[in-house]
Design a protein around this motif. Sequence first.
Motif, PDB file in Angstrom:
ATOM      1  N   LEU A 296      64.747  16.278  75.545  1.00 37.63           N
ATOM      2  CA  LEU A 296      64.950  16.029  74.123  1.00 37.63           C
ATOM      3  C   LEU A 296      64.419  17.169  73.250  1.00 37.63           C
ATOM      4  O   LEU A 296      65.006  17.501  72.219  1.00 37.63           O
ATOM      5  CB  LEU A 296      64.249  14.710  73.738  1.00 37.63           C
ATOM      6  N   ALA A 297      63.330  17.796  73.664  1.00 39.22           N
ATOM      7  CA  ALA A 297      62.707  18.786  72.784  1.00 39.22           C
ATOM      8  C   ALA A 297      63.319  20.175  72.902  1.00 39.22           C
ATOM      9  O   ALA A 297      63.175  20.980  71.988  1.00 39.22           O
ATOM     10  CB  ALA A 297      61.199  18.861  73.061  1.00 39.22           C
TER      11      ALA A 297
ATOM     12  N   HIS B 100      71.894  16.730  71.381  1.00 39.30           N
ATOM     13  CA  HIS B 100      70.598  16.239  70.913  1.00 39.30           C
ATOM     14  C   HIS B 100      70.736  14.830  70.354  1.00 39.30           C
ATOM     15  O   HIS B 100      69.925  13.946  70.649  1.00 39.30           O
ATOM     16  CB  HIS B 100      70.004  17.179  69.854  1.00 39.30           C
TER      17      HIS B 100
ATOM     18  N   ILE C 197      58.697  16.201  79.453  1.00 37.17           N
ATOM     19  CA  ILE C 197      58.343  16.446  78.041  1.00 37.17           C
ATOM     20  C   ILE C 197      57.441  15.318  77.529  1.00 37.17           C
ATOM     21  O   ILE C 197      56.526  15.553  76.747  1.00 37.17           O
ATOM     22  CB  ILE C 197      59.587  16.656  77.133  1.00 37.17           C
TER      23      ILE C 197
ATOM     24  N   ALA D  46      54.302  16.750  75.861  1.00 39.28           N
ATOM     25  CA  ALA D  46      54.147  16.584  74.406  1.00 39.28           C
ATOM     26  C   ALA D  46      53.373  15.326  74.070  1.00 39.28           C
ATOM     27  O   ALA D  46      52.704  15.254  73.048  1.00 39.28           O
ATOM     28  CB  ALA D  46      55.526  16.537  73.749  1.00 39.28           C
ATOM     29  N   GLY D  47      53.491  14.318  74.944  1.00 32.82           N
ATOM     30  CA  GLY D  47      52.863  13.033  74.642  1.00 32.82           C
ATOM     31  C   GLY D  47      51.376  12.983  74.933  1.00 32.82           C
ATOM     32  O   GLY D  47      50.747  11.949  74.721  1.00 32.82           O
TER      33      GLY D  47
ATOM     34  N   THR E 233      48.956  17.194  72.582  1.00 30.78           N
ATOM     35  CA  THR E 233      48.872  17.225  71.119  1.00 30.78           C
ATOM     36  C   THR E 233      47.932  16.150  70.577  1.00 30.78           C
ATOM     37  O   THR E 233      47.091  16.417  69.720  1.00 30.78           O
ATOM     38  CB  THR E 233      50.272  16.996  70.517  1.00 30.78           C
ATOM     39  N   THR E 234      48.083  14.941  71.101  1.00 31.38           N
ATOM     40  CA  THR E 234      47.268  13.842  70.586  1.00 31.38           C
ATOM     41  C   THR E 234      45.801  14.030  70.966  1.00 31.38           C
ATOM     42  O   THR E 234      44.902  13.730  70.176  1.00 31.38           O
ATOM     43  CB  THR E 234      47.804  12.486  71.092  1.00 31.38           C
TER      44      THR E 234
ATOM     45  N   PRO F 217      48.048  20.485  65.719  1.00 34.44           N
ATOM     46  CA  PRO F 217      48.047  20.769  67.166  1.00 34.44           C
ATOM     47  C   PRO F 217      49.200  21.680  67.601  1.00 34.44           C
ATOM     48  O   PRO F 217      49.038  22.488  68.494  1.00 34.44           O
ATOM     49  CB  PRO F 217      48.169  19.377  67.791  1.00 34.44           C
ATOM     50  N   THR F 218      50.369  21.526  66.964  1.00 35.61           N
ATOM     51  CA  THR F 218      51.468  22.460  67.244  1.00 35.61           C
ATOM     52  C   THR F 218      51.577  23.346  66.014  1.00 35.61           C
ATOM     53  O   THR F 218      52.258  23.009  65.045  1.00 35.61           O
ATOM     54  CB  THR F 218      52.787  21.704  67.514  1.00 35.61           C
TER      55      THR F 218
ATOM     56  N   SER G 155      56.460  18.513  62.523  1.00 29.58           N
ATOM     57  CA  SER G 155      57.691  19.178  62.098  1.00 29.58           C
ATOM     58  C   SER G 155      58.430  18.245  61.128  1.00 29.58           C
ATOM     59  O   SER G 155      57.807  17.363  60.524  1.00 29.58           O
ATOM     60  CB  SER G 155      58.536  19.600  63.293  1.00 29.58           C
TER      61      SER G 155
ATOM     62  N   ALA H 164      65.703  16.190  61.664  1.00 32.75           N
ATOM     63  CA  ALA H 164      66.254  15.586  62.877  1.00 32.75           C
ATOM     64  C   ALA H 164      65.482  15.997  64.133  1.00 32.75           C
ATOM     65  O   ALA H 164      65.513  15.294  65.135  1.00 32.75           O
ATOM     66  CB  ALA H 164      67.720  15.978  63.023  1.00 32.75           C
TER      67      ALA H 164
ATOM     68  N   ILE I 149      59.381  12.669  67.777  1.00 26.90           N
ATOM     69  CA  ILE I 149      59.808  11.286  68.007  1.00 26.90           C
ATOM     70  C   ILE I 149      58.612  10.421  68.427  1.00 26.90           C
ATOM     71  O   ILE I 149      58.667   9.203  68.389  1.00 26.90           O
ATOM     72  CB  ILE I 149      60.923  11.245  69.089  1.00 26.90           C
TER      73      ILE I 149
ATOM     74  N   ILE J 169      53.515   6.733  68.363  1.00 27.25           N
ATOM     75  CA  ILE J 169      52.627   6.523  69.518  1.00 27.25           C
ATOM     76  C   ILE J 169      51.313   7.235  69.242  1.00 27.25           C
ATOM     77  O   ILE J 169      50.232   6.714  69.496  1.00 27.25           O
ATOM     78  CB  ILE J 169      53.191   7.123  70.831  1.00 27.25           C
TER      79      ILE J 169
HETATM   80  C1  HEM Z   1      49.346  14.580  67.223  1.00 29.45           C
HETATM   81  C2  HEM Z   1      50.317  14.397  68.084  1.00 29.45           C
HETATM   82  C3  HEM Z   1      51.633  15.121  68.061  1.00 29.45           C
HETATM   83  C4  HEM Z   1      52.000  16.242  67.369  1.00 29.45           C
HETATM   84  C5  HEM Z   1      51.151  17.091  66.444  1.00 29.45           C
HETATM   85  C6  HEM Z   1      53.381  16.503  67.701  1.00 29.45           C
HETATM   86  C7  HEM Z   1      54.122  17.544  67.166  1.00 29.45           C
HETATM   87  C8  HEM Z   1      55.468  17.735  67.394  1.00 29.45           C
HETATM   88  C9  HEM Z   1      56.255  18.784  66.807  1.00 29.45           C
HETATM   89  C10 HEM Z   1      55.728  19.841  65.854  1.00 29.45           C
HETATM   90  C11 HEM Z   1      57.515  18.670  67.281  1.00 29.45           C
HETATM   91  C12 HEM Z   1      58.684  19.612  67.021  1.00 29.45           C
HETATM   92  C13 HEM Z   1      58.728  20.579  68.197  1.00 29.45           C
HETATM   93  C14 HEM Z   1      59.786  21.656  68.086  1.00 29.45           C
HETATM   94  O1  HEM Z   1      60.487  21.740  67.100  1.00 29.45           O
HETATM   95  O2  HEM Z   1      59.895  22.435  69.049  1.00 29.45           O
HETATM   96  C15 HEM Z   1      57.540  17.543  68.169  1.00 29.45           C
HETATM   97  C16 HEM Z   1      58.645  17.093  68.833  1.00 29.45           C
HETATM   98  C17 HEM Z   1      58.599  16.158  69.823  1.00 29.45           C
HETATM   99  N1  HEM Z   1      57.513  15.393  70.182  1.00 29.45           N
HETATM  100 FE1  HEM Z   1      55.700  15.399  69.306  1.00 29.45          FE
HETATM  101  N2  HEM Z   1      53.804  15.566  68.582  1.00 29.45           N
HETATM  102  C18 HEM Z   1      52.776  14.695  68.828  1.00 29.45           C
HETATM  103  C19 HEM Z   1      52.799  13.600  69.656  1.00 29.45           C
HETATM  104  C20 HEM Z   1      53.849  13.274  70.473  1.00 29.45           C
HETATM  105  C21 HEM Z   1      53.857  12.183  71.401  1.00 29.45           C
HETATM  106  C22 HEM Z   1      52.707  11.174  71.593  1.00 29.45           C
HETATM  107  C23 HEM Z   1      55.060  12.238  72.059  1.00 29.45           C
HETATM  108  C24 HEM Z   1      55.609  11.352  73.124  1.00 29.45           C
HETATM  109  C25 HEM Z   1      55.100  10.270  73.554  1.00 29.45           C
HETATM  110  C26 HEM Z   1      55.817  13.342  71.519  1.00 29.45           C
HETATM  111  C27 HEM Z   1      57.073  13.706  71.914  1.00 29.45           C
HETATM  112  C28 HEM Z   1      57.867  14.615  71.247  1.00 29.45           C
HETATM  113  C29 HEM Z   1      59.257  14.871  71.585  1.00 29.45           C
HETATM  114  C30 HEM Z   1      60.045  14.220  72.722  1.00 29.45           C
HETATM  115  C31 HEM Z   1      59.716  15.831  70.672  1.00 29.45           C
HETATM  116  C32 HEM Z   1      61.137  16.410  70.567  1.00 29.45           C
HETATM  117  C33 HEM Z   1      61.884  15.627  69.491  1.00 29.45           C
HETATM  118  C34 HEM Z   1      63.299  16.117  69.233  1.00 29.45           C
HETATM  119  O3  HEM Z   1      63.566  17.325  69.291  1.00 29.45           O
HETATM  120  O4  HEM Z   1      64.145  15.247  68.933  1.00 29.45           O
HETATM  121  N3  HEM Z   1      55.051  13.942  70.557  1.00 29.45           N
HETATM  122  N4  HEM Z   1      56.278  16.985  68.224  1.00 29.45           N
END
Ligand code: HEM
Length: 520
Positions: free
Chosen positions: A115-116, A124, A312, A316-317, A320-321, A381-382, A449, A452, A456, A460
């Motif tokens: 997905l990411a 997507h 992912i 990502a899950g 970051t957290t 975090p990111t 971010s 779209a 996601i 959580i």
């Molecule tokens: C503080 C916690 C988190 C932060 C700061 C964060 C930050 C981000 C950011 C900045 C993006 C965009 C990434 C990009 O454009 O390349 C992103 C996308 C994503 N994150 Fe998180 N995230 C966090 C927690 C989580 C958790 C807990 C999960 C899953 C359980 C998760 C799953 C994803 C996924 C699957 C995407 C891709 C979404 C898409 O493109 O449709 N993230 N996250």
Amino acid sequence: MYGLLFGVSAIFAGLFFIVTKWTFDYFKDPKGLRRYPNMHLLSGISNVPYMLLSEKGFRSKKLFELHSSGMPVIRTGPNSLSYGDTRAIKDIYGHNTKCTKDEQYVVTAGTHYHLADVVDKKEHQRKRKVLSSAYALKNLEEWEFKVADKTIRLINQMDKRCSDYGHDEIVDYKPWLNYFTLDAIADIGISHRLGFLDQGSDRTKSLRWDGSSFESNYRECLYANSQANSVIGYCYDYYKQLVKLSKWLPHYNHLWKLNEGWDGIVLNLTTERLKRYQAGEKLDDFFEAMMHDKNGVANNLEFGEIAAEVSIMMNAGSTTTAIAMTNVMYWLLKHPDCMQKLRDEIDDVLDEEEVIAPYEKVKYLPYLRACLDESLRIFPPTSHGLTRATPPEGSVVCGEFVPGDTTVSISAFVAHRDPKIFPDPEKYTPERWLGEAGKELGPYFVAFSAGARGCIGRNISYLEQTVVLASMLHRYDFELADPAFEPERHEWNNLHLSELPARIRRRMRDVVSEKPAVMA
Ligand code: HEM
């Protein structure tokens, strides 16, 4: 001898060709990018200066310094622009943007997109639709018991390390939070019991394609991938070649070897969960939601795609957290007045003997959320600029036309330091998020971010952050082992901090009596 001579000459001829081509393209300047100031003397002809900056460990900080010295747009590579103006957020990442994820996501992707990193908008949308039911808040709150289960395991470990039981132990809080987020996402996502909190380490099984297995350290393997790709991933044209070449350098060779451990961890987790699914076991997790639509019709995903999504999610899950939870504790320790105000708010809603904060009681606490968001603002975090490509016909960013297929980005670290939006940006001020004024900051807050392609998993993450912080502050007093302590920060794909050494004391004397929930 002649062979060696030929080899060396071929390398020099190749390098000569590449540098000549770069220089030629620079002066030809078909996109007119020479009008923007260069990040480095050579940024107009090569991405190498940006890669070297990444290698140093904190590229967003350097970009922030440059942007705030009066350069709203900087050329960071021959085809890449970094923005320092928060208007760029909407143009680059907003819901109506025509920009897509750029080539960097393609070169660093595995055999299947997840997905990411999927770039194609339709693909997507398909994936996001499949996965959105899994990530929906309704499901999440049903999975709160899994977060509660991990919280009690964290508390069991912290209880053993309390300084007020006759010993004076300094606890590095950071790895424990990472064990927490890893155990939690493995349970929520694939009903897998990693057991890191209980064992106090992240040693785990990696699987090879031939069925043999070996042991790896989860975080080390995961971070290695992120560290290597945060440098090599900016070499768009010669990524694969550079990966091969970098293996000659001991440091990178080590990172890529660890990365094999990460692939093996994902293979193991996916294979084990798939076996249970194929055996007809009905489990209440993300995986189950991913395999069917809401009418129970199978989504028929290939193994590679399932593994990519598990990868992912487990990446990502968790990282970051864990970073977010460590940072907020760091800020509260540095600001005892904020810590006290927050604790008063939490104590007001929790019963004195309550060990795990029920989400229902704490999810709308305004100061708690403000403390989390202020920490996510200062150290997202990111943090780095998430690279997007303008559409082939070009696009307007910050009121200026940018030609097609140009890489554009704004780093969250930079955006969150715009003093017009966030006065006194380096100061930890949770109060700025309260009331109507706080709501107005929303469009400039890009820790997750935006649009779209926004995160996601943010719900959580808030669920985990909120429950853990409220439970920990209700139960313990924290104190920095050294009041002057400052962690080192390394920006790979995420902005990591080195450690958080603290003393922990019980506020209430009852020993934990709640049992962890039964795991699948
Ligand atoms: C503080 C916690 C988190 C932060 C700061 C964060 C930050 C981000 C950011 C900045 C993006 C965009 C990434 C990009 O454009 O390349 C992103 C996308 C994503 N994150 Fe998180 N995230 C966090 C927690 C989580 C958790 C807990 C999960 C899953 C359980 C998760 C799953 C994803 C996924 C699957 C995407 C891709 C979404 C898409 O493109 O449709 N993230 N996250």
